[in-house]
Design an enzyme around this catalytic site. Structure first.
Site, PDB file in Angstrom:
ATOM      1  N   HIS A 228       0.816  -1.215   0.000  1.00  0.00           N
ATOM      2  CA  HIS A 228       0.000   0.000   0.000  1.00  0.00           C
ATOM      3  C   HIS A 228       0.850   1.266   0.000  1.00  0.00           C
ATOM      4  O   HIS A 228       0.345   2.338  -0.365  1.00  0.00           O
ATOM      5  CB  HIS A 228      -0.925   0.006   1.212  1.00  0.00           C
ATOM      6  CG  HIS A 228      -2.033  -1.003   1.127  1.00  0.00           C
ATOM      7  ND1 HIS A 228      -3.319  -0.670   0.765  1.00  0.00           N
ATOM      8  CD2 HIS A 228      -2.043  -2.344   1.336  1.00  0.00           C
ATOM      9  CE1 HIS A 228      -4.076  -1.756   0.769  1.00  0.00           C
ATOM     10  NE2 HIS A 228      -3.328  -2.789   1.121  1.00  0.00           N
TER      11      HIS A 228
ATOM     12  N   ASP B 171       3.762   9.347  -1.329  1.00  0.00           N
ATOM     13  CA  ASP B 171       2.579   8.619  -0.893  1.00  0.00           C
ATOM     14  C   ASP B 171       2.326   7.471  -1.851  1.00  0.00           C
ATOM     15  O   ASP B 171       2.519   7.614  -3.064  1.00  0.00           O
ATOM     16  CB  ASP B 171       1.360   9.544  -0.875  1.00  0.00           C
ATOM     17  CG  ASP B 171       0.468   9.322   0.336  1.00  0.00           C
ATOM     18  OD1 ASP B 171       0.549   8.226   0.922  1.00  0.00           O
ATOM     19  OD2 ASP B 171      -0.293  10.232   0.695  1.00  0.00           O
TER      20      ASP B 171
END
Length: 451
Positions: free
Chosen positions: A135, A343
């Site tokens: 993730h 991110d």
């Protein structure tokens, strides 16, 4: 949240840490598996000892992998105790999970906390198909190589049948790593051979449930928040930032860019307000405490230098806002600032798009270093390290014509609908089920790779 929504659709077993700390005393039952059924999902959890929590979770996961995978080598703590605890807990998870598995189960392992789990399961004789999804971002090869156990970690990934990443950039970083460090052979665009194993890789950008989140915007709490904010800030252009208080989110850089906006474009004084929500995160870690102090200082300085009796430039909120109220806040905002330094994806960007009114949408200002930037090309992409450049982009967002805003939003909305959370889970699981079956050969781990 996305994983929870996916599992609720398919049913199955959710295994992991309970979030509770057990007794460190030998012979206690703190490592017993606790089973609970919720709908068509069975939860299987175990407690961790305080020692394992310190070394595995606070130590290796959050003090080694998190900073390195977000390109912050300066914040990493390569304590050998952490590495040992990380492997020990993954061995514990494998030992507790293995008896719960059925021969035809497909196993989907999530995120950096569990990189070696498949290798530990394989060592016990598990032959199920196992997929892994990262993730968070995959760092460039030389950054990854700074981890003393980097070869062991990447070798562990070859115990999976399919490894998914958030972006094509992450796939490229992983491919370059195993080609340079492990002399991997590229069998095809998304298939590699190394450590006597074949591995399929790919980009599977995670999405949101668009209809569900859009419905929240028109639910009672969403409407209440929208009306409250619209009334209170009726004479202001609102900019919104919603993040965990984390050094990867670029919060100080965002505040500097907003200050630059007020300096370069003084017409925004008394008319633009930044609402920055920074929910608490890992407050027992010094880097996060330092960040909180920095944000307190920066926001206070802007309000002191530019604020008026009837206008504060920044409303800084160091607490969480209920998810059901967030869509109303997004909907009332003219601009969303999603500007992380790094991110994996960033679902706030997609939630902001889903919450907008199609006839009068807000504008998304998005960091090019967020995984979402690969998909959301119609956002205003910025380099968060470029303070002036980001300020110029914010000004463009504030002054953008309604026609351009509608056109950009229409394209963005189509994309997040097409690649939603249901697409993400079904595409990954379909790919995993179709991976060519290979006879598993357990990787050989040299003793000196992990102490």
């Amino acid at each position: 949240m996305a994983v929870k929504e996916s599992l609720q659709q398919t049913g199955g077993l959710w295994f992991g840490w309970s979030g509770k700390l057990g007794d460190d005393t030998p012979g206690t039952n703190s490592e017993d598996v606790k089973l609970q059924s919720i709908g068509n999902v069975q939860l299987a959890t175990i407690d961790l000892s305080r020692q394992d929590h310190e070394t595995y979770y606070l130590g290796y996961a959050n003090d080694v992998l998190w900073p390195v995978f977000h390109d912050r080598l300066d914040l990493a703590n390569f304590n050998v105790r952490f590495a040992s605890g990380y492997r020990r807990v993954n061995q514990l998870f494998a030992r507790k999970l293995f008896p719960l598995l059925k021969p035809d189960d497909i196993i989907w392992v999530h995120d950096y906390h569990l990189i070696p789990l498949a290798a530990e399961l394989r060592a016990m004789g598990c032959s199920n198909r196992i997929g892994f999804f990262l993730h968070i971002p995959m760092p460039p090869p030389l950054i990854m190589a700074a981890i003393p156990e980097h070869e062991w970690l990447m070798r562990s990934l070859f115990a999976y049948d399919l490894v998914g990443f958030q972006s094509e950039a992450d796939v490229t970083h992983f491919t370059h790593y195993v080609e340079s460090e492990a002399h991997a052979d590229a069998l095809s665009r998304n298939r590699l051979r190394a450590f006597d194993r074949k591995l399929r890789i790919g980009a599977y950008p995670i999405g949101i449930d668009v209809d569900d989140f859009a419905a929240l915007a028109h639910g009672r709490e969403g409407i209440e928040m929208f009306m409250q904010i619209r009334e209170e800030y009726s004479r202001r252009n609102l900019l919104i930032g919603v993040d965990r208080l984390d050094y990867s989110k670029g919060l100080p850089q965002r505040v500097h860019a907003f200050r630059e906006l007020l300096e370069l474009y003084p017409e925004n004084r008394k008319s633009a307000t930044l609402i920055q929500i920074a929910s608490p995160s890992r407050e027992d870690v010094k880097a996060y405490d330092d960040l909180r102090c920095e944000m307190d200082s920066l926001c206070g300085a802007i309000n002191g230098d530019y604020g008026e009796l009837d206008w504060m430039p920044v409303r800084y909120i160091h607490r969480s806002v209920a998810r059901r109220r967030l869509p109303g806040l997004y909907r009332a905002s003219r601009v969303a600032l999603v500007t992380p330094l790094r991110d994996g994806m960033n679902l706030v960007a997609k939630e902001f798009i889903a919450a907008q009114e199609q006839s009068d949408p807000g504008v998304l200002v998005l960091s090019r270093f967020a995984g979402a930037a690969e998909q959301l090309k119609e956002a205003l992409l910025v380099n968060p390290y470029d303070t002036q450049g980001t300020a110029h982009a914010i000004q463009r967002a504030l002054t953008m014509s309604i026609d351009e805003r509608v056109n950009r939003h229409t394209a963005l909305m189509e994309r997040i609908r097409r690649f939603d959370v249901h697409w993400w889970s079904s595409t990954f699981l379909t790919a995993l089920s179709r991976v060519e079956a290979d006879d598993y050969q357990e990787p050989v781990f040299p003793d000196n790779l992990l102490l």
